[in-house]
Design a protein around this motif. Sequence first.
Motif, short mmCIF file in Angstrom:
data_model
loop_
_atom_site.label_atom_id
_atom_site.label_comp_id
_atom_site.label_asym_id
_atom_site.label_seq_id
_atom_site.Cartn_x
_atom_site.Cartn_y
_atom_site.Cartn_z
N VAL A 1 5.88 -51.98 -40.76
CA VAL A 1 5.19 -50.84 -40.12
C VAL A 1 4.46 -50.26 -41.24
O VAL A 1 4.94 -49.83 -42.31
N THR A 2 3.19 -50.10 -41.04
CA THR A 2 2.47 -49.40 -42.14
C THR A 2 1.65 -48.10 -41.57
O THR A 2 1.43 -48.02 -40.35
N ASN A 3 0.50 -47.70 -42.41
CA ASN A 3 -0.21 -46.53 -42.12
C ASN A 3 -1.48 -47.23 -41.66
O ASN A 3 -1.67 -48.73 -41.73
N ASP A 4 -2.46 -46.56 -41.50
CA ASP A 4 -3.76 -47.49 -40.88
C ASP A 4 -4.80 -47.43 -41.85
O ASP A 4 -6.17 -47.41 -41.52
N HIS A 5 -4.41 -47.55 -43.05
CA HIS A 5 -5.35 -47.69 -44.29
C HIS A 5 -5.73 -49.36 -44.09
O HIS A 5 -5.11 -49.98 -44.87
N PHE A 6 -6.74 -49.58 -43.48
CA PHE A 6 -6.86 -51.12 -43.07
C PHE A 6 -7.05 -51.90 -44.56
O PHE A 6 -7.82 -51.32 -45.19
N MET A 7 -6.79 -53.09 -44.41
CA MET A 7 -7.14 -53.98 -45.61
C MET A 7 -6.19 -53.62 -46.86
O MET A 7 -6.15 -54.49 -47.75
N GLU A 8 -5.45 -52.51 -46.86
CA GLU A 8 -4.71 -52.23 -47.88
C GLU A 8 -3.75 -51.38 -47.70
O GLU A 8 -3.41 -50.05 -47.99
N ALA A 9 -2.89 -51.76 -46.40
CA ALA A 9 -2.33 -50.61 -45.69
C ALA A 9 -0.72 -50.45 -46.55
O ALA A 9 -0.35 -51.27 -47.07
N ALA A 10 -0.30 -49.30 -46.53
CA ALA A 10 0.82 -48.86 -47.04
C ALA A 10 1.90 -48.90 -46.05
O ALA A 10 2.05 -48.31 -45.16
N PRO A 11 3.02 -49.51 -46.56
CA PRO A 11 4.16 -49.70 -45.47
C PRO A 11 4.96 -48.32 -45.59
O PRO A 11 5.11 -47.51 -46.51
N LEU A 12 5.38 -48.24 -44.24
CA LEU A 12 6.18 -47.03 -44.13
C LEU A 12 7.50 -47.47 -44.13
O LEU A 12 8.19 -48.08 -43.40
N LEU A 13 8.29 -46.96 -45.07
CA LEU A 13 9.47 -47.83 -45.64
C LEU A 13 10.70 -47.55 -44.48
O LEU A 13 11.33 -48.57 -44.01
#
Length: 452
Positions: A156-168
Amino acid sequence: MVVQKFGGTSVADPDAIRRLIEIVRTARARDGRGPVVVVSAMSKVTDALLKIAADAGESRTDAALAQVEQLRERHRGVATALVTDGARMPLLAQIDEQFDQLAAVVRALAVLREVSPRTLDVVAAMGELLSSRIIAAALAPAGLPGEWVDARRVIVTNDHFMEAAPLLRETYAALRASVAPILDAGRVPVMGGFVAATVDGTTTTLGRGGSDYSGALVGAGLDAAEIQIWTDVDGMLTADPRLVPEPRLVSQLSFSEAAELAYFGAKVLHPSTILPAVERDIPVRILNSRKPEGQGTIITAHAADSPTLLTGLAAKRDVTVVDITSSRMLNSYGFLRQVFEVFERFKTAVDVVTTSEVSVSVTVDDRRNLDAIVAALSACGEVAIEPEMALLCAVGDRLRNEPEIGARVIRVLEEVPLRMISQAASRRNITVVLRQADLPHAMHRLHEEFFR
Ligand code: ASP
Ligand code: MG
């Protein structure tokens, strides 16, 4: 239980996947549980998908559709070679569905003439979705109970497409909810790396090379005993094999050492991608899928007792030294800020920095804006540049507490003119800047001294 992540070359064709299957079988026989398998797209597929999207966005529809069909054939071919009987038809149908969808996206993009990062992620994700489905299906005929996991439901990530950061928190909860039960049922979960989704299910990706990151997240979320990164090299080496004839394999190193080595040159793995594992004290091992009997290189959170004084050497070529000299620097503040603002303005990363009372030297490897940078820096002082330089780093945790090692590094290089010398806060890395022409000799000397 271990997490086994396989890179693109380790899933490139039926033979590679057969090797993967044997590696999975061995781990399962040893541990009696798992493993969890995380796979990259087959080699070059992500590049091809991104090319298809770019061509489509510029209305090169025929070219894009031709590439779609090529990829379709490649995936169908691999699936047909590995999956037999009743499972083959449904798998081929899934593959076709994925490629029909891709062809529909191509046609839409050709009309819209615009490719958003969000759309690129939908397209790029297809490589891992396909490879993971094929590999999950290929385990059964080999007698292993594979079960496909849709990575979009667990990373599960944020919506920073192409380099999304996972929500741990969300990711770990989803892994425990969806993947742990598969392990408990005695099965082998198989999922694509790199691919993820936002909380509301929109497809994202973790950035190029992001499958290692997925592997680390899965290992951390499921509390794996070890995360294995299966690739096409034996592990991390003590020196650059292009410069030193027979570098040795580094059998063990700390995460901090790996980070220092990876920073310059040693491109086996991007250290930030394994942080989730390091934070939970889970070792990460790099292994060669063509030589599965090897021990590889193990990266641990903390320093282990190293038998060698240094852990490894790394080099970076083609760097330029920029010197700024100004008597205004003497006893003044704000000077360095002025200097670094220039590099920031031109989005140029600085690698090594050394300063004296009246001068600053930095190295850069991106020369694209060098002329403009030199012009802007002239407001700060006298500027000189020196191209065709190289960085050479000696890395080892023992440098921190054994000062004689650092002294020996410099002594070994006594006949090599050193332009800059730097040992930063971590103290586990001594970096020297030298003429590129001197690099092979210098690295060779250090390797002979510390690793023979
Ligand atoms: N397939 C993706 C890439 O090529 C991610 C990966 O392989 O790690 O960037
Ligand atoms: Mg990779």
